[in-house]
Each structure stands twice: as structure tokens, then as C-alpha cells.
Scaffold this active site. Structure first.
Site, mmCIF file in Angstrom:
data_model
loop_
_atom_site.group_PDB
_atom_site.id
_atom_site.type_symbol
_atom_site.label_atom_id
_atom_site.label_comp_id
_atom_site.label_asym_id
_atom_site.label_seq_id
_atom_site.Cartn_x
_atom_site.Cartn_y
_atom_site.Cartn_z
ATOM 1 N N SER A 71 0.828 -1.221 -0.017
ATOM 2 C CA SER A 71 -0.096 0.122 0.031
ATOM 3 C C SER A 71 1.006 1.066 -0.146
ATOM 4 O O SER A 71 2.018 1.243 0.516
ATOM 5 C CB SER A 71 -0.777 -0.071 1.165
ATOM 6 O OG SER A 71 -1.461 1.132 1.433
ATOM 7 N N TYR B 85 -3.298 -1.857 9.995
ATOM 8 C CA TYR B 85 -2.841 -2.075 8.345
ATOM 9 C C TYR B 85 -1.482 -1.494 8.167
ATOM 10 O O TYR B 85 -0.906 -2.111 7.355
ATOM 11 C CB TYR B 85 -4.050 -1.472 8.037
ATOM 12 C CG TYR B 85 -4.046 -1.663 6.195
ATOM 13 C CD1 TYR B 85 -4.526 -2.708 5.747
ATOM 14 C CD2 TYR B 85 -3.687 -0.676 5.574
ATOM 15 C CE1 TYR B 85 -4.557 -3.060 4.451
ATOM 16 C CE2 TYR B 85 -3.784 -0.657 4.029
ATOM 17 C CZ TYR B 85 -4.161 -1.847 3.758
ATOM 18 O OH TYR B 85 -4.220 -2.041 2.223
#
Length: 256
Positions: A150, A163
Site C-alpha cells: 500500500s 494495517y
């Protein structure tokens, strides 16, 4: 042995992955980015295997012509079950895409059980699958591993520390793995999506989400060109800002 360049090519030649005829495994390949990657690989002539926990999504994937395996990759046994279901069949492309957001944002209590599941799915599962499947990948004429991290692996946001931490760990692992496999036939790609319009981000406000098909297209382009990284969409700008001032990138993203 003839020395490869860092991008996997030999000096004086361009190195590309020919997807036609390859066999690919896409984890989390029944919805979102994973499904769009699977569709593109299939259109380009690959045999595509997808996995998911949810039987209704698996049934839908089978209707599209994918081989679909039920697997819960949030624990070690689920990873082993997936490997056993593959029954030793040769793989050329492994896309570690499955992930979850976890919790522990502003005002949220820390759910340790959910946190452990998120860390395993986002970080440990790709490592487990690579550990199990790497000998077979090394035996192929050419092979590719794609780890989907990400943009938040570069600079975190306050609303998703679990996350962000798990994806940052996968980014570090991917960089080291790429170096270790630099002289092999296995190319290692890190895909760094921005905020993409998927089920996981449905509750996120803001209208600047990238579409899953557009994100997947850039990742598959990176597979074909054997890029080291697929910096997708706005992540290109984040990488530029980070290269100039890591502190500025962190200040911008922490409030995102």
C-alpha cells in the site's frame, strides 16, 4: 553463471513476462483488486486460481471460469491447506493480494484477536505462501511474485496503524526478498495501490478513490514489464514527496 541486472534482465536485453500459458494464483482473488487482477491475467491467456474464505464469492468466481479454492489465510493452517489443495501443480505467478484493515483507529478499542488476524493475513500469509511455493517457482523457466502492499507502507495514517504497520513489514520483506532472488528466474514485484474503491474502503469518506480495474491494470502492466515496483496512481506523487522530504510525507499522510 551469466549475471542479471537488478531488474531481472541480462545486460543488453529487455526482460518481459509472457503471461500467455502461465498459471497464476491470486489470493483474495474473488473481489476488489484481486478479482480485477485475476480477470486481466485470464484475458491475457493465463490459467488463474483464486482463493477466498467466502463460498458465495468462490461460486461467482467459478462462474467466470476461475479455479476457486476456499482458504482462510489468517492463520498458518489455512496457508498450508491452500498449498495442499494446489497439490504440487506448477505455478508461474503468485500474487499475494489478500488483506484486511484491522481496527484500532481514533476512538476504537484495540481488538487484539482481530489485530492478530490482520497481521497474519497481511504479513505472515504472504511469507508462509512464498516459503511453501518458492521451490516450485524456482523450478519454472520464468516466475513472478507480486506482494500487494500500500502507499501507506511508505507513510502511515493515524486511522489505520495496524494495517499500515503490517503493510510496511511486507514492503521491507519484499525488498529483501527481491535482493536475495536477484540472480534467479523469480522476479519480485511490490505493488503499492492508493485508496481504491473496494469493499474494504467502502466506509472511507472522500471521492478520490481509484477504481479497482484501473489499479489492477497498472499492477498487471508491472508483471508484464517485470518492474520492481508498481507505484499505482497517487502513490507516484507520494513517492516523489517522500524522496524530497520523508518528514513532510509523514505529516501529510498521518492525517489522511
Amino acid at each position: 553463471m551469466r549475471q542479471r541486472n537488478h531488474d531481472g534482465s541480462f545486460p543488453g536485453e529487455e526482460f518481459t513476462m509472457h503471461i500467455q500459458g502461465k498459471t497464476a494464483l491470486v489470493t483474495g482473488g474473488t473481489d476488489g483488486i484481486g478479482l480485477e487482477i485475476a480477470r486481466l491475467l485470464q484475458r491475457k491467456g493465463a490459467t488463474v486460481i483464486v482463493c477466498s474464505r467466502r463460498e458465495e464469492l468462490l461460486a461467482s468466481a467459478r462462474n467466470e471460469g476461475f479455479e476457486a479454492i476456499q482458504a482462510d489465510l489468517s492463520h498458518a493452517q489455512g496457508c498450508l491447506d491452500l498449498v495442499k489443495a494446489l497439490d504440487g501443480r506448477p505455478l508461474d505467478i503468485l500474487v499475494n493480494n489478500a488483506g484486511m484493515s484491522g481496527n484500532f483507529g481514533p476512538g476504537e478499542p484495540l481488538d487484539l484477536a482481530l489485530t492478530d488476524r490482520a497481521f497474519f493475513l497481511n504479513l505472515n500469509a504472504p511469507i508462509h505462501l512464498i516459503g511453501h511455493l518458492l521451490p516450485g517457482l524456482l523450478a519454472r523457466p520464468e516466475a513472478t511474485i507480486v506482494n500487494v502492499t500500500s502507499g501507506l507502507a511508505i507513510a502511515p495514517r493515524a486511522g489505520g496503524p495496524v494495517y499500515c504497520a503490517s503493510k510496511a513489514g511486507l514492503r521491507s520483506f519484499t525488498q529483501a526478498l527481491r535482493h536475495n532472488l536477484r540472480d534467479s528466474n523469480v522476479h519480485v514485484i511490490e505493488a503499492l495501490p492508493p485508496v481504491v474503491d473496494t469493499a474494504m474502503t467502502r466506509g472511507r469518506l472522500g471521492g478520490n478513490k481509484m477504481s479497482a480495474p484501473d489499479c489492477a491494470a497498472q499492477i498487471v502492466d508491472a508483471i508484464e514489464s517485470n518492474s520492481a515496483e508498481a507505484n499505482v496512481g497517487m502513490v507516484k506523487l507520494l513517492k516523489l514527496v517522500y524522496s524530497i522530504s520523508p518528514a513532510l510525507a509523514r505529516r501529510i499522510m498521518i492525517k489522511f
